[in-house]
Structures are given as structure tokens and as C-alpha cells.
Design an enzyme around this catalytic site. Structure first.
Site, PDB file in Angstrom:
ATOM      1  N   ASN A   9       0.876  -1.176   0.000  1.00 53.21           N
ATOM      2  CA  ASN A   9       0.000   0.000   0.000  1.00 53.21           C
ATOM      3  C   ASN A   9       0.909   1.220   0.000  1.00 53.21           C
ATOM      4  O   ASN A   9       1.541   1.520   1.011  1.00 53.21           O
ATOM      5  CB  ASN A   9      -0.886  -0.040   1.252  1.00 53.21           C
ATOM      6  CG  ASN A   9      -1.699   1.238   1.421  1.00 53.21           C
ATOM      7  OD1 ASN A   9      -1.757   2.068   0.504  1.00 53.21           O
ATOM      8  ND2 ASN A   9      -2.319   1.394   2.573  1.00 53.21           N
ATOM      9  N   LYS A  11       0.107   4.297  -0.160  1.00 49.66           N
ATOM     10  CA  LYS A  11      -0.486   5.492   0.458  1.00 49.66           C
ATOM     11  C   LYS A  11      -0.246   6.697  -0.466  1.00 49.66           C
ATOM     12  O   LYS A  11      -0.311   6.540  -1.674  1.00 49.66           O
ATOM     13  CB  LYS A  11       0.085   5.677   1.865  1.00 49.66           C
ATOM     14  CG  LYS A  11      -0.007   4.368   2.674  1.00 49.66           C
ATOM     15  CD  LYS A  11       0.239   4.517   4.132  1.00 49.66           C
ATOM     16  CE  LYS A  11       0.067   3.148   4.799  1.00 49.66           C
ATOM     17  NZ  LYS A  11       0.196   3.198   6.249  1.00 49.66           N
ATOM     18  N   HIS A  95      -9.257   1.115   5.165  1.00 51.38           N
ATOM     19  CA  HIS A  95      -7.948   1.264   5.831  1.00 51.38           C
ATOM     20  C   HIS A  95      -8.111   2.179   7.048  1.00 51.38           C
ATOM     21  O   HIS A  95      -8.918   3.116   7.016  1.00 51.38           O
ATOM     22  CB  HIS A  95      -6.929   1.856   4.848  1.00 51.38           C
ATOM     23  CG  HIS A  95      -5.537   1.806   5.381  1.00 51.38           C
ATOM     24  ND1 HIS A  95      -5.056   2.745   6.248  1.00 51.38           N
ATOM     25  CD2 HIS A  95      -4.546   0.911   5.210  1.00 51.38           C
ATOM     26  CE1 HIS A  95      -3.805   2.424   6.580  1.00 51.38           C
ATOM     27  NE2 HIS A  95      -3.479   1.323   5.963  1.00 51.38           N
ATOM     28  N   GLU A  97      -6.438   4.569   8.076  1.00 51.71           N
ATOM     29  CA  GLU A  97      -6.259   6.008   7.784  1.00 51.71           C
ATOM     30  C   GLU A  97      -7.536   6.587   7.177  1.00 51.71           C
ATOM     31  O   GLU A  97      -7.881   7.745   7.435  1.00 51.71           O
ATOM     32  CB  GLU A  97      -5.041   6.197   6.865  1.00 51.71           C
ATOM     33  CG  GLU A  97      -3.743   5.978   7.642  1.00 51.71           C
ATOM     34  CD  GLU A  97      -2.592   5.390   6.845  1.00 51.71           C
ATOM     35  OE1 GLU A  97      -2.607   5.458   5.609  1.00 51.71           O
ATOM     36  OE2 GLU A  97      -1.677   4.835   7.487  1.00 51.71           O
ATOM     37  N   GLU A 167      -4.954  -5.017  10.575  1.00 48.50           N
ATOM     38  CA  GLU A 167      -3.915  -4.008  10.757  1.00 48.50           C
ATOM     39  C   GLU A 167      -4.134  -3.286  12.083  1.00 48.50           C
ATOM     40  O   GLU A 167      -4.909  -2.322  12.141  1.00 48.50           O
ATOM     41  CB  GLU A 167      -3.962  -2.987   9.613  1.00 48.50           C
ATOM     42  CG  GLU A 167      -3.682  -3.578   8.250  1.00 48.50           C
ATOM     43  CD  GLU A 167      -3.127  -2.530   7.289  1.00 48.50           C
ATOM     44  OE1 GLU A 167      -2.072  -2.784   6.696  1.00 48.50           O
ATOM     45  OE2 GLU A 167      -3.720  -1.450   7.156  1.00 48.50           O
ATOM     46  N   GLY A 173       3.107   2.166  10.732  1.00 56.63           N
ATOM     47  CA  GLY A 173       4.043   3.277  10.584  1.00 56.63           C
ATOM     48  C   GLY A 173       4.797   3.603  11.857  1.00 56.63           C
ATOM     49  O   GLY A 173       5.453   4.640  11.953  1.00 56.63           O
ATOM     50  N   SER A 213       3.947  -2.293  10.099  1.00 59.13           N
ATOM     51  CA  SER A 213       5.410  -2.360  10.232  1.00 59.13           C
ATOM     52  C   SER A 213       5.995  -3.701   9.798  1.00 59.13           C
ATOM     53  O   SER A 213       6.920  -4.209  10.428  1.00 59.13           O
ATOM     54  CB  SER A 213       5.835  -2.015  11.665  1.00 59.13           C
ATOM     55  OG  SER A 213       5.454  -0.681  11.977  1.00 59.13           O
TER      56      SER A 213
HETATM   57  P1  13P Z   1       3.449   0.321   7.532  1.00 63.15           P
HETATM   58  O1  13P Z   1       3.938  -0.976   6.906  1.00 63.15           O
HETATM   59  O2  13P Z   1       4.170   1.517   7.018  1.00 63.15           O
HETATM   60  O3  13P Z   1       3.398   0.204   9.011  1.00 63.15           O
HETATM   61  O4  13P Z   1       1.929   0.515   7.045  1.00 63.15           O
HETATM   62  C1  13P Z   1       1.039  -0.535   7.143  1.00 63.15           C
HETATM   63  C2  13P Z   1      -0.201  -0.198   6.408  1.00 63.15           C
HETATM   64  O5  13P Z   1      -0.947   0.682   6.804  1.00 63.15           O
HETATM   65  C3  13P Z   1      -0.496  -0.933   5.168  1.00 63.15           C
HETATM   66  O6  13P Z   1      -1.790  -0.690   4.726  1.00 63.15           O
END
Ligand code: 13P
Length: 251
Positions: A9, A11, A95, A97, A167, A173, A213
Site C-alpha cells: 500500500n 499510500k 484502511h 487512515e 492491521e 508506521g 510495520s
Molecule cells: P506500515 O507498513 O508503514 O506500518 O503501514 C502498514 C499499512 O498501513 C499498510 O496498509
């Protein structure tokens, strides 16, 4: 045996030029990776370049979000058919976010998932608890609610065509990966919920990716858990070498 999926992803990272450069490096590195499905979700303006760059590969492209209407006065949104026609096979839905920054609810997730399926896309529906929810002991309750009010609204036939991603928000992150055991416990719980809501058969075939992560140095430990059917990777999917090494770790 559930086939593994490694999904990136991106983003809000990577322009069209960045996208072309990424696949020029990444595609040859994973050319022999027949043991898993590989998916990359670029930002909307880079989807066409990603589809073109991966044309003769086994890499599939995903949208990061979608709206449920076919068309109309919905400024800033894209429809499932638009993603499909652009060459996407998958779409990430719900997601954390999207939920936290843009106010998406479980009901919106359910509508988006139904619409994506109707257009022939494979939704990757995300669930996961925040740190406060985990510390309050509400992990299972939160995951169950997100599942039952989101994809739980699908028919069994529809549900059989989705993927899910667990997740935990506190692991996204932050560099703080869930231990393989913590991730597996949540995956097992989600599967129990699916068995109750739909059937043991659907629970057994549902593929659940872990996200939060995931890095080249922890993918093997995570994949050693049979509950984990792959990974949804953020930051570490932006670098071709690092993402290719995560794909190798899923062998
Ligand atoms: P990270 O791997 O940067 O922690 O992000 C995970 C994520 O949100 C994938 O959709």
C-alpha cells in the site's frame, strides 16, 4: 491451502515517474515468485503507469479506496468500474487512515465492498484496533464489530470473494510490529467470527493479511504463523529491494 498474498500500500507516495522506476527495478526481482500473489496499490494518478509497467508480469494493481456509486456529482471520488477499467484487480477498503482521517464508518465499508465486488474487483477489507482499544482490552470487540458491521453485511457468496487485512493501528508506521503470536491470535479470532456469521468453510478459506510495520527482517517470523496468509505492507513496499525481499520471505 490458502495461497499467500503480499500487497504493498503506497499510500500518498510515488508520482508516475517514481512508479515506472519502481517497477523497472521490482518486476525482474519477483519474476520467479510463483508461490504467492503480489499486489501493489499506487495513488490514483499513478495507476495507469503501474498497470502499463506490470502488463507482462504476475503483479496485480489495486486502488487504495473507492466510492459505492456508479457515477454522479461526488467530487473527489472514483467508482469501482473506473478502477476496473483502469486495470485494477483489487481495491483496499476501510484502511484505518480512511477511518481515522476521513471518517469512514463500518456502514460505508460495507457499501464500498458490495459495490467493488459487483464491478468484479477483489476488495481487501481492513480492520484493526487502536492502542487505546487494545490497552482497554477491547481488541476482540472492536475487530468483531468492524467485521460484522462491514463485510458481515455481505452475502456468503459475496464474502467468499473478499480478502481481509488485520492491521492493528498501533503497529502502522510506528516500527512496532505485532508479535507473530499477537497477530495470529487476532487472525484466529476473526476467523471464529466469520465461522459464526457465515460458515466454518468460509472461515477456513478466507485469506487474512497482516499489516503494520512489516519489514524484510520480520516477514519470515510472521509467515511462520499459519493463521497469517500474507502481508499488507506500507513503508517497506516503497523500495523495490525491500519489497522484493518481503515477497521472498513469504515463500
Ligand atoms: P506500515 O507498513 O508503514 O506500518 O503501514 C502498514 C499499512 O498501513 C499498510 O496498509
Amino acid at each position: 491451502m490458502r495461497r499467500r498474498v503480499i500487497a504493498g500500500n503506497w499510500k500518498m507516495y510515488k508520482t508516475i515517474a517514481d512508479t515506472r522506476a519502481f517497477f523497472a527495478a521490482f518486476s525482474p526481482m519477483v519474476a520467479d515468485a510463483n508461490y504467492c500473489d503480489i499486489v501493489v496499490a499506487p495513488p490514483f494518478p499513478s495507476i495507469a503507469a503501474a498497470v502499463e509497467s506490470t502488463r507482462n508480469t504476475k503483479i496485480s494493481i489495486a486502488g487504495q479506496n473507492v466510492y459505492w456509486e456508479k457515477e454522479g456529482a461526488f467530487t473527489g471520488e472514483v467508482s469501482p468500474a473506473m478502477l476496473k477499467q483502469a486495470g485494477c484487480r483489487y481495491v483496499i477498503i476501510g484502511h484505518s487512515e480512511r477511518r481515522q482521517i476521513f471518517g469512514e464508518t463500518d456502514e460505508m465499508v460495507a457499501k464500498k465492498t458490495k459495490a467493488a465486488l459487483a464491478a468484479g474487483l477483489t476488495p481487501i477489507v481492513c480492520v484493526g484496533e487502536t492502542l487505546a482499544e487494545r490497552e482497554a482490552g477491547h481488541t476482540e470487540r472492536v475487530c468483531e464489530a468492524q467485521l460484522s458491521n462491514g463485510p458481515g453485511a455481505l452475502t456468503a457468496e459475496e464474502f467468499s470473494r473478499i480478502l481481509m487485512a488485520y492491521e492493528p493501528v498501533w503497529a502502522i508506521g510506528t516500527g512496532r510490529t505485532a508479535t507473530p503470536e499477537i497477530a495470529a491470535a487476532s487472525h484466529r479470532y476473526l476467523r471464529q467470527c466469520v465461522a459464526r456469521r457465515f460458515s466454518p468453510e468460509l472461515a477456513a478459506t478466507l485469506r487474512i493479511l497482516y499489516g503494520g510495520s512489516v519489514k524484510p527482517d520480520n516477514i519470515q517470523g510472521l509467515m511462520a504463523q499459519e493463521e497469517l496468509d500474507g502481508a499488507l505492507v506500507g513503508g517497506a513496499s516503497l523500495d523495490a529491494k525491500s519489497f522484493a525481499s518481503i515477497v521472498s520471505g513469504a515463500m
